[in-house]
Motif scaffolding. Sequence first.
Motif, PDB file in Angstrom:
ATOM      1  N   GLY A 101      48.446  45.557  32.931  1.00  0.00           N
ATOM      2  CA  GLY A 101      47.841  44.948  31.754  1.00  0.00           C
ATOM      3  C   GLY A 101      47.683  43.448  31.911  1.00  0.00           C
ATOM      4  N   ALA A 102      48.661  42.817  32.555  1.00  0.00           N
ATOM      5  CA  ALA A 102      48.570  41.374  32.787  1.00  0.00           C
ATOM      6  C   ALA A 102      47.450  41.040  33.756  1.00  0.00           C
ATOM      7  CB  ALA A 102      49.905  40.862  33.320  1.00  0.00           C
ATOM      8  N   LEU A 103      47.300  41.846  34.806  1.00  0.00           N
ATOM      9  CA  LEU A 103      46.203  41.629  35.753  1.00  0.00           C
ATOM     10  C   LEU A 103      44.855  41.736  35.035  1.00  0.00           C
ATOM     11  CD1 LEU A 103      47.446  43.678  38.843  1.00  0.00           C
ATOM     12  CD2 LEU A 103      47.311  41.193  38.659  1.00  0.00           C
ATOM     13  N   ALA A 104      44.721  42.755  34.185  1.00  0.00           N
ATOM     14  CA  ALA A 104      43.475  42.930  33.438  1.00  0.00           C
ATOM     15  C   ALA A 104      43.257  41.786  32.458  1.00  0.00           C
ATOM     16  CB  ALA A 104      43.500  44.269  32.694  1.00  0.00           C
ATOM     17  N   ASN A 105      44.323  41.371  31.789  1.00  0.00           N
ATOM     18  CA  ASN A 105      44.247  40.247  30.853  1.00  0.00           C
ATOM     19  C   ASN A 105      43.813  38.978  31.572  1.00  0.00           C
ATOM     20  OD1 ASN A 105      44.635  38.279  28.898  1.00  0.00           O
ATOM     21  ND2 ASN A 105      46.727  38.863  28.436  1.00  0.00           N
ATOM     22  N   ALA A 106      44.436  38.715  32.729  1.00  0.00           N
ATOM     23  CA  ALA A 106      44.104  37.508  33.489  1.00  0.00           C
ATOM     24  C   ALA A 106      42.657  37.517  33.945  1.00  0.00           C
ATOM     25  CB  ALA A 106      45.045  37.394  34.693  1.00  0.00           C
ATOM     26  N   GLY A 107      42.206  38.666  34.458  1.00  0.00           N
ATOM     27  CA  GLY A 107      40.822  38.760  34.888  1.00  0.00           C
ATOM     28  C   GLY A 107      39.854  38.566  33.736  1.00  0.00           C
ATOM     29  N   PHE A 108      40.182  39.171  32.589  1.00  0.00           N
ATOM     30  CA  PHE A 108      39.310  39.028  31.421  1.00  0.00           C
ATOM     31  C   PHE A 108      39.222  37.573  30.990  1.00  0.00           C
ATOM     32  CE2 PHE A 108      38.327  38.748  26.967  1.00  0.00           C
ATOM     33  CZ  PHE A 108      37.317  39.679  26.789  1.00  0.00           C
ATOM     34  N   LEU A 109      40.365  36.893  30.880  1.00  0.00           N
ATOM     35  CA  LEU A 109      40.360  35.518  30.398  1.00  0.00           C
ATOM     36  C   LEU A 109      39.634  34.591  31.361  1.00  0.00           C
ATOM     37  CD1 LEU A 109      41.198  33.553  28.223  1.00  0.00           C
ATOM     38  CD2 LEU A 109      43.434  33.328  29.337  1.00  0.00           C
ATOM     39  N   ALA A 110      39.819  34.822  32.668  1.00  0.00           N
ATOM     40  CA  ALA A 110      39.134  33.994  33.660  1.00  0.00           C
ATOM     41  C   ALA A 110      37.617  34.128  33.539  1.00  0.00           C
ATOM     42  CB  ALA A 110      39.589  34.373  35.067  1.00  0.00           C
ATOM     43  N   VAL A 111      37.129  35.367  33.424  1.00  0.00           N
ATOM     44  CA  VAL A 111      35.685  35.592  33.297  1.00  0.00           C
ATOM     45  C   VAL A 111      35.205  35.140  31.915  1.00  0.00           C
ATOM     46  CG1 VAL A 111      33.845  37.319  33.334  1.00  0.00           C
ATOM     47  CG2 VAL A 111      35.739  37.481  34.955  1.00  0.00           C
ATOM     48  N   ALA A 112      36.025  35.354  30.880  1.00  0.00           N
ATOM     49  CA  ALA A 112      35.629  34.965  29.519  1.00  0.00           C
ATOM     50  C   ALA A 112      35.450  33.457  29.410  1.00  0.00           C
ATOM     51  CB  ALA A 112      36.667  35.449  28.518  1.00  0.00           C
ATOM     52  N   LEU A 113      36.310  32.681  30.085  1.00  0.00           N
ATOM     53  CA  LEU A 113      36.157  31.227  30.060  1.00  0.00           C
ATOM     54  C   LEU A 113      34.814  30.809  30.641  1.00  0.00           C
ATOM     55  CD1 LEU A 113      39.746  30.047  31.072  1.00  0.00           C
ATOM     56  CD2 LEU A 113      38.550  29.456  28.960  1.00  0.00           C
ATOM     57  N   MET A 114      34.439  31.422  31.772  1.00  0.00           N
ATOM     58  CA  MET A 114      33.160  31.087  32.390  1.00  0.00           C
ATOM     59  C   MET A 114      31.984  31.592  31.546  1.00  0.00           C
ATOM     60  SD  MET A 114      34.312  29.383  34.748  1.00  0.00           S
ATOM     61  CE  MET A 114      32.697  28.917  35.345  1.00  0.00           C
ATOM     62  N   THR A 115      32.148  32.774  30.944  1.00  0.00           N
ATOM     63  CA  THR A 115      31.090  33.310  30.087  1.00  0.00           C
ATOM     64  C   THR A 115      30.897  32.441  28.856  1.00  0.00           C
ATOM     65  OG1 THR A 115      31.665  35.548  30.826  1.00  0.00           O
ATOM     66  CG2 THR A 115      30.306  35.367  28.849  1.00  0.00           C
ATOM     67  N   ALA A 116      32.007  32.024  28.253  1.00  0.00           N
ATOM     68  CA  ALA A 116      31.935  31.198  27.049  1.00  0.00           C
ATOM     69  C   ALA A 116      31.234  29.879  27.317  1.00  0.00           C
ATOM     70  CB  ALA A 116      33.342  30.948  26.509  1.00  0.00           C
ATOM     71  N   THR A 117      31.584  29.226  28.422  1.00  0.00           N
ATOM     72  CA  THR A 117      30.967  27.926  28.721  1.00  0.00           C
ATOM     73  C   THR A 117      29.506  28.076  29.151  1.00  0.00           C
ATOM     74  OG1 THR A 117      31.905  28.028  30.964  1.00  0.00           O
ATOM     75  CG2 THR A 117      33.140  26.815  29.306  1.00  0.00           C
ATOM     76  N   ALA A 118      29.138  29.264  29.659  1.00  0.00           N
ATOM     77  CA  ALA A 118      27.740  29.497  30.026  1.00  0.00           C
ATOM     78  C   ALA A 118      26.870  29.754  28.801  1.00  0.00           C
ATOM     79  CB  ALA A 118      27.646  30.684  30.985  1.00  0.00           C
ATOM     80  N   MET A 119      27.486  30.105  27.668  1.00  0.00           N
ATOM     81  CA  MET A 119      26.740  30.395  26.454  1.00  0.00           C
ATOM     82  C   MET A 119      26.341  29.141  25.676  1.00  0.00           C
ATOM     83  SD  MET A 119      28.840  33.613  24.840  1.00  0.00           S
ATOM     84  CE  MET A 119      28.834  35.243  25.598  1.00  0.00           C
TER      85      MET A 119
END
Length: 393
Positions: A101-119
């Motif tokens: 769950g932590a691995l999935a959480n970390a991957g999500f947050l890493a991609v979400a940060l880049m997605t958020a700033t791209a928006m």
Amino acid sequence: MPFALHLLGLAVFAQGTSEFMLSGLGPEIAADLGVSLSAAGALTSAFAVGMVIGAPLMAALSRRWSRRAALLSFLGAFLLVHVLAAVTDSFAVLLVSRAVGALANAGFLAVALMTATAMVPPDAKGRATSTLLGGVTLACVVGVPAGALLGQLWGWRAAFWAVALLSLPAFAGILHSVPRGAAATGGAGVRHELRALRDGRLLLTLLLGALVNGATFCTFTYLAPLFTRVTGFGEGWVPVVLALFGAGSFVGVAVGGRIADRRPVALLAGGGAALLVGWVLFVLLAARPVAALVLVLVQGALSFAVGSTLISQALYAATGAPTLAGGFATAAFNVGAAVGPWAGGVALGAGMGFRSPLAVSALLVALALVSAGLARQVWYRRTGSVSTGVRSR
């Protein structure tokens, strides 16, 4: 801010709740699964280690996926392991589910940060970051106390079910709101992106982020014994104190996000100095109830205003790592979240008293300010001009 960004924040809220909720569920898990309390504490450690390792690793593995595919895959895995955790009778399975769950959480947050700033526009990364991290602060305000309450009413498994259910609307929202063709990679190879870690400005920003976040979670972890043993409040006040810290954190992220893109240097310098003064005052005034309540609110606001600004500055600094930038920032955030409570525990174990985590928090912020000052001097000697190590307007 785009609606999809708020959906990402909802997922981060569910994940933040999962990360911190075990602080109130450990005794019940230990009793139900027949393990020691210290063994149950390993569930928190497994999650922290998974977050630190998983952020850059998962970001690298998913770099060829679209951002939507990466977000849905990580959030789907996170949801499923919480269902597994809610139904298992095996401590070993629960431990593995926390790590995955932590691995999935970390991957999500890493991609979400880049997605958020791209928006958002290129100069609005601070506001986008603060909107996303608002999910973490809401987890502190609402999610963690609610998880503890669910555990008391219906058992610890109910808290895991709640996190899984919270993830469902976020999953559906991302499926329909995040553009299908948004690529997660900028085309550069992983080795090329890792070279970005040679950049002194990025390394300094990550170090400062880890130190400030370490200070934040050092005190947050030990607020309960501080307020019951030193301030003199009853156990019933603990959820109120935790929520007050979380409310301050939410205000800090919201206000900091509006300033971070325009005046990051002023926010970090002034906010960092105020944060240090606040921790020192907290050490001195912890036994005074009114002062302690005011300081827990103020320190929550300052900690997350400065911390979220450092994360956005790391994203600005990591221009050479368009895919891994979010992973770097997430890893630094969680290094602090792991090291800070450990350092506070060492101080408590050494018999330094229940104020000692406050002193450790002050020390960590002081180290951050000294590091920034030394880096500024080194830069001046090399270039003849002053640099704060962060982007300025």
